[in-house]
Design an enzyme around this catalytic site. Sequence first.
Site, PDB file in Angstrom:
ATOM      1  N   THR A  80       0.852  -1.182   0.000  1.00 18.94           N
ATOM      2  CA  THR A  80       0.000   0.000   0.000  1.00 18.94           C
ATOM      3  C   THR A  80       0.890   1.235   0.000  1.00 18.94           C
ATOM      4  OG1 THR A  80      -0.165   0.305   2.409  1.00 18.94           O
ATOM      5  CG2 THR A  80      -1.678  -1.253   1.405  1.00 18.94           C
ATOM      6  N   SER A  81       0.525   2.233  -0.806  1.00 21.52           N
ATOM      7  CA  SER A  81       1.262   3.489  -0.866  1.00 21.52           C
ATOM      8  C   SER A  81       2.734   3.214  -1.207  1.00 21.52           C
ATOM      9  CB  SER A  81       1.102   4.258   0.455  1.00 21.52           C
ATOM     10  OG  SER A  81       1.523   5.593   0.312  1.00 21.52           O
ATOM     11  N   LEU A  82       3.682   3.701  -0.399  1.00 14.70           N
ATOM     12  CA  LEU A  82       5.093   3.445  -0.690  1.00 14.70           C
ATOM     13  C   LEU A  82       5.406   1.956  -0.687  1.00 14.70           C
ATOM     14  CD1 LEU A  82       7.119   6.173   1.234  1.00 14.70           C
ATOM     15  CD2 LEU A  82       6.437   6.139  -1.148  1.00 14.70           C
TER      16      LEU A  82
END
Length: 308
Positions: A80-82
């Site tokens: 998720t995300s980075l």
Amino acid sequence: MGRELYRDQPVFRHWMRHLDQYYYGITGNSVIDELYDKDYPISQPFDSLPLTHPAIFMIEYALAQVFMEQQIYPDYVFGTSLGEFASCTVAGALDYTSALESLVVQADIVQNHCEPGGMIAILEQVSLFHSEPELYRNCEIASVNFDNHFVVSGGAAGLSEVETYIKKRKVTYQRLPIHYGFHSKWIDPAGALYKRYAASCSLKSPQSGVISALAGGACASFESEHLWNAVREPIRFRDALKTLLPMEDKIIVDLGPGGTLATFIKHNHSLFGPDGVLSLHSVLSPFHKDMNRLEQVLSKIKWERVTT
């Protein structure tokens, strides 16, 4: 993050140093110096984007190498995300030098082209956001993580109004140590430049399954814009999590810097049926004891693989 592993786990230390050397070649600075060679109090925020971006990736990728050294390879990676950068790299869709360099470039572009802002985690039903103008006029939803936990992003002025409002409502919240409104329109000024850079990054077909919180499910291939959209678009965490159902036949290991993914999965028990998640582990946590937790997780996984 991972101080004890860096001191005592040779594979983790090797990869952290290796990645840090590459980071130093790009920037002239050292992530390791900031993480491990300075006695910052635990209460001091670690919130400098040129350091936090690569640090999160380095921790996750180095920890994944520890597991693979033990002949434990993923059938799926879930980012998720980075974390999407680490998951794509572990899956073989992106090489680690390109991933690290792309995060350095991203941090630089966001810092130089986006207005200050931030993100707030709110412990309340997401219906609160949709029903209150003070919220939906000043920020956007970045993620809904479980029934009573969502995250909003916005500009500095708007988030101040949001914070004042939720304080008056006596709603529990946490201002995250992030100074830009990721997963929202507040980082759009960085988009064109970063996508131009990302077009030069070669993403290959992954060698293991990839579950993407950007796509809200499995991804068999990637375009270069995935690297931008992973931090610009809302996180579809719960949709992506459903891709792994049924849970009872899977061993899930959180390799993130604080055990947050494991916590979010536990709170999504309504998705899993009566048995819940039978095998869910995390290595790093805010309470440290990294080596002890790592040894326990490795032992449990090896035992579960033998017994099943």
